[in-house]
Design a protein around this motif. Structure first.
Motif, PDB file in Angstrom:
ATOM      1  N   MET A   1       0.843  -1.174   0.000  1.00 46.16           N
ATOM      2  CA  MET A   1       0.000   0.000   0.000  1.00 46.16           C
ATOM      3  C   MET A   1       0.894   1.246   0.000  1.00 46.16           C
ATOM      4  O   MET A   1       1.816   1.371   0.796  1.00 46.16           O
ATOM      5  CB  MET A   1      -0.897   0.003   1.236  1.00 46.16           C
ATOM      6  CG  MET A   1      -1.854   1.131   1.272  1.00 46.16           C
ATOM      7  SD  MET A   1      -2.989   0.845   2.653  1.00 46.16           S
ATOM      8  CE  MET A   1      -3.690   2.438   2.772  1.00 46.16           C
ATOM      9  N   ALA A   2       0.591   2.168  -0.877  1.00 51.19           N
ATOM     10  CA  ALA A   2       1.397   3.379  -1.022  1.00 51.19           C
ATOM     11  C   ALA A   2       1.064   4.385   0.074  1.00 51.19           C
ATOM     12  O   ALA A   2      -0.069   4.487   0.534  1.00 51.19           O
ATOM     13  CB  ALA A   2       1.146   3.992  -2.393  1.00 51.19           C
ATOM     14  N   LEU A   3       2.084   5.127   0.481  1.00 47.43           N
ATOM     15  CA  LEU A   3       1.917   6.200   1.448  1.00 47.43           C
ATOM     16  C   LEU A   3       1.610   7.473   0.673  1.00 47.43           C
ATOM     17  O   LEU A   3       2.324   7.828  -0.267  1.00 47.43           O
ATOM     18  CB  LEU A   3       3.203   6.373   2.263  1.00 47.43           C
ATOM     19  CG  LEU A   3       3.251   7.557   3.225  1.00 47.43           C
ATOM     20  CD1 LEU A   3       2.221   7.381   4.341  1.00 47.43           C
ATOM     21  CD2 LEU A   3       4.645   7.710   3.798  1.00 47.43           C
ATOM     22  N   LYS A   4       0.549   8.164   1.067  1.00 45.97           N
ATOM     23  CA  LYS A   4       0.172   9.423   0.420  1.00 45.97           C
ATOM     24  C   LYS A   4       0.710  10.571   1.276  1.00 45.97           C
ATOM     25  O   LYS A   4       0.433  10.647   2.461  1.00 45.97           O
ATOM     26  CB  LYS A   4      -1.346   9.545   0.300  1.00 45.97           C
ATOM     27  CG  LYS A   4      -1.954   8.482  -0.566  1.00 45.97           C
ATOM     28  CD  LYS A   4      -3.471   8.588  -0.553  1.00 45.97           C
ATOM     29  CE  LYS A   4      -4.065   7.391  -1.265  1.00 45.97           C
ATOM     30  NZ  LYS A   4      -5.524   7.398  -1.225  1.00 45.97           N
ATOM     31  N   VAL A   5       1.481  11.449   0.648  1.00 42.57           N
ATOM     32  CA  VAL A   5       2.060  12.594   1.338  1.00 42.57           C
ATOM     33  C   VAL A   5       1.725  13.837   0.541  1.00 42.57           C
ATOM     34  O   VAL A   5       1.921  13.873  -0.675  1.00 42.57           O
ATOM     35  CB  VAL A   5       3.599  12.451   1.453  1.00 42.57           C
ATOM     36  CG1 VAL A   5       4.206  13.679   2.103  1.00 42.57           C
ATOM     37  CG2 VAL A   5       3.968  11.199   2.213  1.00 42.57           C
ATOM     38  N   GLU A   6       1.222  14.843   1.237  1.00 48.41           N
ATOM     39  CA  GLU A   6       0.986  16.125   0.595  1.00 48.41           C
ATOM     40  C   GLU A   6       1.978  17.126   1.167  1.00 48.41           C
ATOM     41  O   GLU A   6       2.063  17.300   2.381  1.00 48.41           O
ATOM     42  CB  GLU A   6      -0.443  16.605   0.828  1.00 48.41           C
ATOM     43  CG  GLU A   6      -0.759  17.846   0.026  1.00 48.41           C
ATOM     44  CD  GLU A   6      -2.240  18.151  -0.040  1.00 48.41           C
ATOM     45  OE1 GLU A   6      -2.575  19.343   0.016  1.00 48.41           O
ATOM     46  OE2 GLU A   6      -3.040  17.206  -0.154  1.00 48.41           O
ATOM     47  N   LEU A   7       2.724  17.751   0.282  1.00 52.47           N
ATOM     48  CA  LEU A   7       3.741  18.707   0.690  1.00 52.47           C
ATOM     49  C   LEU A   7       3.262  20.134   0.452  1.00 52.47           C
ATOM     50  O   LEU A   7       2.702  20.443  -0.587  1.00 52.47           O
ATOM     51  CB  LEU A   7       5.037  18.492  -0.100  1.00 52.47           C
ATOM     52  CG  LEU A   7       5.743  17.161   0.085  1.00 52.47           C
ATOM     53  CD1 LEU A   7       6.963  17.084  -0.811  1.00 52.47           C
ATOM     54  CD2 LEU A   7       6.136  16.965   1.529  1.00 52.47           C
ATOM     55  N   LYS A   8       3.520  20.978   1.433  1.00 56.06           N
ATOM     56  CA  LYS A   8       3.225  22.400   1.301  1.00 56.06           C
ATOM     57  C   LYS A   8       4.298  23.028   0.406  1.00 56.06           C
ATOM     58  O   LYS A   8       5.363  22.435   0.209  1.00 56.06           O
ATOM     59  CB  LYS A   8       3.254  23.069   2.676  1.00 56.06           C
ATOM     60  CG  LYS A   8       2.229  22.531   3.631  1.00 56.06           C
ATOM     61  CD  LYS A   8       2.431  23.129   5.016  1.00 56.06           C
ATOM     62  CE  LYS A   8       1.517  22.435   6.002  1.00 56.06           C
ATOM     63  NZ  LYS A   8       1.847  22.758   7.381  1.00 56.06           N
ATOM     64  N   PRO A   9       4.038  24.219  -0.101  1.00 63.24           N
ATOM     65  CA  PRO A   9       5.079  24.885  -0.898  1.00 63.24           C
ATOM     66  C   PRO A   9       6.377  25.017  -0.101  1.00 63.24           C
ATOM     67  O   PRO A   9       6.359  25.377   1.073  1.00 63.24           O
ATOM     68  CB  PRO A   9       4.476  26.261  -1.197  1.00 63.24           C
ATOM     69  CG  PRO A   9       2.994  26.033  -1.136  1.00 63.24           C
ATOM     70  CD  PRO A   9       2.795  24.995  -0.065  1.00 63.24           C
ATOM     71  N   HIS A  10       7.484  24.663  -0.730  1.00 65.74           N
ATOM     72  CA  HIS A  10       8.844  24.751  -0.186  1.00 65.74           C
ATOM     73  C   HIS A  10       9.097  23.807   1.002  1.00 65.74           C
ATOM     74  O   HIS A  10      10.133  23.912   1.652  1.00 65.74           O
ATOM     75  CB  HIS A  10       9.188  26.193   0.207  1.00 65.74           C
ATOM     76  CG  HIS A  10       8.957  27.164  -0.911  1.00 65.74           C
ATOM     77  ND1 HIS A  10       9.761  27.218  -2.017  1.00 65.74           N
ATOM     78  CD2 HIS A  10       7.981  28.085  -1.104  1.00 65.74           C
ATOM     79  CE1 HIS A  10       9.301  28.139  -2.842  1.00 65.74           C
ATOM     80  NE2 HIS A  10       8.216  28.678  -2.317  1.00 65.74           N
ATOM     81  N   ILE A  31       4.113   7.237  -2.363  1.00 64.26           N
ATOM     82  CA  ILE A  31       5.405   6.580  -2.157  1.00 64.26           C
ATOM     83  C   ILE A  31       5.145   5.106  -1.888  1.00 64.26           C
ATOM     84  O   ILE A  31       4.459   4.754  -0.939  1.00 64.26           O
ATOM     85  CB  ILE A  31       6.167   7.232  -0.987  1.00 64.26           C
ATOM     86  CG1 ILE A  31       6.330   8.732  -1.252  1.00 64.26           C
ATOM     87  CG2 ILE A  31       7.509   6.554  -0.791  1.00 64.26           C
ATOM     88  CD1 ILE A  31       6.764   9.517  -0.039  1.00 64.26           C
ATOM     89  N   ASP A  32       5.708   4.264  -2.730  1.00 66.67           N
ATOM     90  CA  ASP A  32       5.502   2.825  -2.606  1.00 66.67           C
ATOM     91  C   ASP A  32       6.851   2.156  -2.394  1.00 66.67           C
ATOM     92  O   ASP A  32       7.801   2.419  -3.123  1.00 66.67           O
ATOM     93  CB  ASP A  32       4.844   2.293  -3.877  1.00 66.67           C
ATOM     94  CG  ASP A  32       4.217   0.939  -3.684  1.00 66.67           C
ATOM     95  OD1 ASP A  32       4.235   0.419  -2.553  1.00 66.67           O
ATOM     96  OD2 ASP A  32       3.688   0.388  -4.668  1.00 66.67           O
TER      97      ASP A  32
END
Length: 144
Positions: A1-10, A31-32
Motif C-alpha cells: 500500500m502506497a503512502l500518500k504525502v501532501e507537501l506544502k510549498p517549499h 510513495i511505494d
C-alpha cells in the motif's frame, strides 16, 4: 500500500537518504516501497536544533532511522540515555519503549517514542520555570 504525502510549498521531506524540497506549489506524492525511511520537515531535527538532552536522543534515533546499519549512532544514543536516566529517572518508561522499538528494528516507532521524550522534557522544564517564578515571587514579597 502506497503512502500518500501532501507537501506544502517549499516543504522538505527525507525519502531514503535523499532530501526533497517541494517547489512553490502544493504537491502530492504516492510513495511505494518497503522499509524506506520517510521524514517530513516538521519531524526533522538538525544538530543545530537539538539543543536539549531529549532532542539529542531524538536526533540519534533519527540518524539510526534514516541510516539503517549505522551502528556508530548507537554508542552516542546509549551515552545520552545514561545521562537522562541519571538526571530524570521518571523518564525510564519512555526510554524503555524507545529501546524496545530499536531492539525490534522498528526505528520509526522508536522515533515516535523519542518525540514523547522531548514532550516530557519540555513539560518538566516548564514546571521548573514555573516553580522558579513562584519562588522568586515569594522572595520579593517577603523582602517587602
Amino acid at each position: 500500500m502506497a503512502l500518500k504525502v501532501e507537501l506544502k510549498p517549499h516543504e522538505r521531506i527525507i525519502i531514503g537518504s535523499c532530501v526533497i524540497t517541494n517547489t512553490d506549489q502544493r504537491a502530492r506524492l504516492l510513495i511505494d516501497g518497503d522499509n524506506i525511511p520517510i521524514l517530513r520537515e516538521k519531524d526533522i531535527l538538525t544538530p543545530e536544533t537539538a539543543d536539549t538532552p531529549a532532542k539529542l536522543v531524538y536526533l540519534a534515533v533519527q540518524l539510526m532511522y534514516i541510516s539503517p546499519g549505522a551502528d556508530a549512532d548507537h554508542g552516542t544514543y546509549f551515552n545520552l540515555l545514561r545521562d537522562i536516566i541519571t538526571t530524570v529517572p521518571s523518564a525510564w518508561p519512555i526510554i524503555e519503549a524507545i529501546n524496545g522499538h530499536i531492539l525490534n528494528g522498528d526505528l520509526y516507532q522508536a522515533l515516535k517514542e523519542a518525540k514523547k521524550l522531548v514532550a516530557f522534557e519540555k513539560k518538566l522544564l516548564e514546571q521548573a520555570e514555573a516553580e522558579q517564578a513562584e519562588q522568586a515571587g515569594k522572595a520579593v514579597s517577603s523582602a517587602a
